[in-house]
Write an enzyme that holds these catalytic residues in place. Sequence first.
Site, short mmCIF file in Angstrom:
data_model
loop_
_atom_site.label_atom_id
_atom_site.label_comp_id
_atom_site.label_asym_id
_atom_site.label_seq_id
_atom_site.Cartn_x
_atom_site.Cartn_y
_atom_site.Cartn_z
CG ASP A 262 4.88 3.10 7.61
OD1 ASP A 262 3.89 3.12 6.73
OD2 ASP A 262 4.54 2.28 8.69
CG HIS A 263 4.48 -0.35 4.25
ND1 HIS A 263 4.16 -1.99 4.79
CD2 HIS A 263 3.24 0.64 5.34
CE1 HIS A 263 3.64 -1.60 6.09
NE2 HIS A 263 3.24 -0.50 6.40
CG ASP B 160 0.04 -2.32 7.96
OD1 ASP B 160 1.32 -2.82 8.10
OD2 ASP B 160 0.47 -0.87 8.01
CG HIS C 170 4.05 -2.17 10.89
ND1 HIS C 170 4.63 -1.06 11.54
CD2 HIS C 170 3.25 -2.21 10.21
CE1 HIS C 170 4.39 -0.27 9.99
NE2 HIS C 170 3.22 -0.66 9.76
CG HIS D 79 -0.50 -0.09 2.45
ND1 HIS D 79 0.40 -1.31 2.83
CD2 HIS D 79 -0.34 1.26 3.92
CE1 HIS D 79 0.75 -0.54 4.49
NE2 HIS D 79 0.75 0.26 4.75
CG HIS E 257 -0.10 4.32 4.81
ND1 HIS E 257 -0.95 3.21 5.30
CD2 HIS E 257 -0.70 5.57 4.19
CE1 HIS E 257 -1.66 3.66 5.74
NE2 HIS E 257 -2.20 4.89 4.97
CG HIS F 109 -4.38 -0.09 6.85
ND1 HIS F 109 -4.21 0.05 7.99
CD2 HIS F 109 -3.44 0.86 6.08
CE1 HIS F 109 -3.02 0.94 8.42
NE2 HIS F 109 -2.44 0.72 7.04
#
Length: 290
Positions: free
Chosen positions: A58-59, A134, A173, A54, A56, A110
């Site tokens: 941090d990905h 996530d 995570h 996805h 975001h 998400h």
Amino acid sequence: MKVKVISILEDNYMYLVIEEQSKQAIAVDPAVPHRLLEIVKREGLSLIAVLTTHYHWDHARGNEALVKEVPGLKVYGADDRIKGLTDKVTDSQELKFNSINVRCLFTPCHTSGDMCYYIWEDECTDAPAVFTGDTLFIGGCGRFFEGTAEQMHYNLTKVLASLPQETKVFCGHENTIKNLKFAMLVEPENEKVKEMLSWARARDDDDKPTVPSTLKEEFDYNPFLRLSEKVVQKFTGKTDPVEVMRVLRKEKDKFQKPKDRLPPQAMLALQWGLLMSSKDHLSSALKEND
């Protein structure tokens, strides 16, 4: 096929899926590109593709840098918001990288563009793997930032549950202990939860990851996959599975608020040695993912 687990930022994972014969590798959510490339070089690998679950930060943060550094690199994902995207994929689309097969599983909730990746190797007896970002965590699931309880219910109980039970789950995570503490609140007499929490704490003490689990194991202790269990229904006060999911998520959102910590952007800056004098200069923190 070998999966290399790489811990990054505060609690993120990125992965390398390696075809051992050819030494070709596929990266999953490589948010720290310089570290990924160091590993690729050290192990004599050839990076051929990136799978992004996805958009975001941090990905997907590393995609653009990797595209610049690796000529011809393909970056796959389902959301136009993914930085560095070269090839947009759709639900059930299959990709092939020599003997490694990838099936794209669309799991919006998400974010509206979440994609999980189910991976297996030709003529290999090892268990397949699913990279869930996530969407599904060990003992938990992701927050419904851009979706609904109906969607997450379908993602977990129809899409992911349809995979072979021995499938290894590699999530985005390391939040297993927190998830299992919530699972204990939901099902205080569940022996599988107690055993898994004890194991996860031991892994944490040794600074070792808790990934992967298996789908079969998740059905034993993950409350978001146990919606028909009477104890779980009693905890939520609901019997309809979607409503059980909805209440579980609301209760998990309120459970054990995280301590103050640096935002993921600051964690990356620390790894690069670029942290400015005040974290206020960095962009705002992402919301909690779990």
